[in-house]
Design an enzyme around this catalytic site. Sequence first.
Site, PDB file in Angstrom:
ATOM      1  N   ASP A  12      27.407 -15.820  46.080  1.00  0.00           N
ATOM      2  CA  ASP A  12      26.330 -16.051  47.046  1.00  0.00           C
ATOM      3  C   ASP A  12      26.665 -17.138  48.061  1.00  0.00           C
ATOM      4  O   ASP A  12      25.789 -17.844  48.540  1.00  0.00           O
ATOM      5  CB  ASP A  12      25.011 -16.384  46.327  1.00  0.00           C
ATOM      6  CG  ASP A  12      24.688 -15.351  45.276  1.00  0.00           C
ATOM      7  OD1 ASP A  12      24.822 -14.157  45.591  1.00  0.00           O
ATOM      8  OD2 ASP A  12      24.345 -15.731  44.142  1.00  0.00           O
ATOM      9  N   GLU A  13      27.945 -17.257  48.383  1.00  0.00           N
ATOM     10  CA  GLU A  13      28.349 -18.231  49.389  1.00  0.00           C
ATOM     11  C   GLU A  13      28.163 -17.661  50.797  1.00  0.00           C
ATOM     12  O   GLU A  13      28.326 -18.385  51.787  1.00  0.00           O
ATOM     13  CB  GLU A  13      29.827 -18.620  49.210  1.00  0.00           C
ATOM     14  CG  GLU A  13      30.162 -19.288  47.888  1.00  0.00           C
ATOM     15  CD  GLU A  13      30.595 -18.264  46.844  1.00  0.00           C
ATOM     16  OE1 GLU A  13      30.533 -17.046  47.141  1.00  0.00           O
ATOM     17  OE2 GLU A  13      30.980 -18.678  45.732  1.00  0.00           O
ATOM     18  N   LYS A  15      29.807 -14.590  51.588  1.00  0.00           N
ATOM     19  CA  LYS A  15      31.066 -13.862  51.863  1.00  0.00           C
ATOM     20  C   LYS A  15      30.825 -12.601  52.671  1.00  0.00           C
ATOM     21  O   LYS A  15      31.657 -12.213  53.474  1.00  0.00           O
ATOM     22  CB  LYS A  15      31.753 -13.432  50.562  1.00  0.00           C
ATOM     23  CG  LYS A  15      32.326 -14.548  49.754  1.00  0.00           C
ATOM     24  CD  LYS A  15      32.856 -14.036  48.426  1.00  0.00           C
ATOM     25  CE  LYS A  15      31.771 -13.425  47.574  1.00  0.00           C
ATOM     26  NZ  LYS A  15      30.697 -14.346  47.173  1.00  0.00           N
ATOM     27  N   HIS A  41      26.165  -8.007  48.831  1.00  0.00           N
ATOM     28  CA  HIS A  41      26.611  -8.672  50.057  1.00  0.00           C
ATOM     29  C   HIS A  41      25.730  -8.246  51.219  1.00  0.00           C
ATOM     30  O   HIS A  41      25.570  -7.063  51.484  1.00  0.00           O
ATOM     31  CB  HIS A  41      28.074  -8.323  50.346  1.00  0.00           C
ATOM     32  CG  HIS A  41      29.032  -8.989  49.405  1.00  0.00           C
ATOM     33  ND1 HIS A  41      30.384  -8.876  49.509  1.00  0.00           N
ATOM     34  CD2 HIS A  41      28.799  -9.796  48.346  1.00  0.00           C
ATOM     35  CE1 HIS A  41      30.963  -9.586  48.545  1.00  0.00           C
ATOM     36  NE2 HIS A  41      30.022 -10.140  47.822  1.00  0.00           N
ATOM     37  N   VAL A 247      20.699  -8.892  44.315  1.00  0.00           N
ATOM     38  CA  VAL A 247      20.602  -7.767  43.390  1.00  0.00           C
ATOM     39  C   VAL A 247      19.382  -7.898  42.482  1.00  0.00           C
ATOM     40  O   VAL A 247      18.663  -6.945  42.237  1.00  0.00           O
ATOM     41  CB  VAL A 247      21.897  -7.636  42.541  1.00  0.00           C
ATOM     42  CG1 VAL A 247      21.741  -6.562  41.467  1.00  0.00           C
ATOM     43  CG2 VAL A 247      23.081  -7.302  43.443  1.00  0.00           C
TER      44      VAL A 247
HETATM   45  P1  IMP Z   1      27.062 -10.024  35.042  1.00  0.00           P
HETATM   46  O1  IMP Z   1      28.407 -10.081  35.656  1.00  0.00           O
HETATM   47  O2  IMP Z   1      26.112  -9.165  35.805  1.00  0.00           O
HETATM   48  O3  IMP Z   1      27.078  -9.709  33.577  1.00  0.00           O
HETATM   49  O4  IMP Z   1      26.457 -11.499  35.135  1.00  0.00           O
HETATM   50  C1  IMP Z   1      27.107 -12.603  34.528  1.00  0.00           C
HETATM   51  C2  IMP Z   1      26.782 -13.887  35.260  1.00  0.00           C
HETATM   52  O5  IMP Z   1      27.340 -13.826  36.573  1.00  0.00           O
HETATM   53  C3  IMP Z   1      25.285 -14.136  35.462  1.00  0.00           C
HETATM   54  O6  IMP Z   1      25.058 -15.537  35.469  1.00  0.00           O
HETATM   55  C4  IMP Z   1      25.010 -13.568  36.841  1.00  0.00           C
HETATM   56  O7  IMP Z   1      23.903 -14.159  37.449  1.00  0.00           O
HETATM   57  C5  IMP Z   1      26.306 -13.952  37.544  1.00  0.00           C
HETATM   58  N1  IMP Z   1      26.624 -13.033  38.659  1.00  0.00           N
HETATM   59  C6  IMP Z   1      27.142 -11.793  38.574  1.00  0.00           C
HETATM   60  N2  IMP Z   1      27.318 -11.277  39.812  1.00  0.00           N
HETATM   61  C7  IMP Z   1      26.896 -12.193  40.672  1.00  0.00           C
HETATM   62  C8  IMP Z   1      26.853 -12.264  42.106  1.00  0.00           C
HETATM   63  O8  IMP Z   1      27.224 -11.365  42.831  1.00  0.00           O
HETATM   64  N3  IMP Z   1      26.355 -13.416  42.651  1.00  0.00           N
HETATM   65  C9  IMP Z   1      25.957 -14.440  41.878  1.00  0.00           C
HETATM   66  N4  IMP Z   1      25.981 -14.429  40.554  1.00  0.00           N
HETATM   67  C10 IMP Z   1      26.457 -13.319  39.950  1.00  0.00           C
HETATM   68 MG    MG Z   2      25.409 -12.078  46.541  1.00  0.00          MG
END
Ligand code: IMP
Ligand code: MG
Length: 331
Positions: A12-13, A15, A41, A247
């Site tokens: 969430d920077e 990108k 994104h 998401v």
């Molecule tokens: P998962 O990859 O969906 O299982 O999530 C694992 C961890 O990564 C959780 O803390 C999510 O919130 C974080 N996470 C996964 N994808 C993103 C993303 O695109 N942006 C920010 N955090 C993410």
């Molecule tokens: Mg994002």
Amino acid sequence: MITVIVGGFFGDEGKGKVAAYIGIKEKYTLAIRTGSVNAGHTVFYNGQEYKFRVLPTSSIKKEIEVLIPPGALIRLDVFFKELELIGRRKGIYVDMNTGIITREHIMREETDENLAKRIGSTKQGVGAAMADRVLRRLKLARDYEELREFLVDSMDIIDRHRDSGRILIEGTQGTFLSLYHGTYPYVTSRDVTASGILSEVGIGPKDVDEVVLVFKAFVTRVGAGPLEGELSPDEAERLGIVEYGTVTGRPRRVAPFNFNYAKRAIKLNSPTCLAITKVDAIYKEAYGVKRWEDLPSGAKKFIEEIEDTLRVPVKYIGTGPELDHMVVREL
Ligand code: IMP
Ligand code: MG
């Protein structure tokens, strides 16, 4: 010419916007997106907001070809929805070996207590599909009839653009969500650093010309896990830097810009330059500014402090959501 875009904190920077800016304004010919549907994104283009979970954000520009590489994982419904969003099928390629996430993977994550309660997963089925891939039972793009018209060997497409064109690789999430280099177990299901991104695409490190490491002007994190310097929700509110996940819609946890994280991210990604996004969230008068001279002095000092401390040039400075809300500095 090959450029890689990597997240420097916890995702969430911004990108998505940086990738669209570079892809479109710097006239790239091929855009590749690694990772999967857990990462959203966003880009504002001609006044419209686009949210992507599979395609690279610069696919909004019809002239740019698009490739989903073998290390990525897609969901068929999301892929076809995004094709409708961009209104084309021409110039869109999916590697034969791209992994496919199914309903069953999502259900497995939804009922996984550890992922749902402890980790704060987005529960999009990505980790379950990765696990199946490691166990060598995941179905790949080549197993799906409906993907036939898109199927390629990535190398053929990359070779076509490598010398005569420009290739932009859009990574997802951020360095400290890396399965290996992040805050395990509070991480995602893959290595999201520059090396991991290249491995998912199938490009060797010496072929890369630019690595753009993206930091936001403050740090956010969704889900569980450590966050150095975390602010209370009230403090975040007062500073006007509250955000919600693309998401999941969950509010993001917030901390000030963190040099410890930034230094470590630089070692893990070896960037050639930095992008600092959402500078306007901290310095309100920076909103929409497009030239260095027009930035408020506080914002300029902040950028200079980053360069002095980290010893990597800041090339891109994000000043708002629209594509051209960006200061670009010649290095
Ligand atoms: P998962 O990859 O969906 O299982 O999530 C694992 C961890 O990564 C959780 O803390 C999510 O919130 C974080 N996470 C996964 N994808 C993103 C993303 O695109 N942006 C920010 N955090 C993410
Ligand atoms: Mg994002």
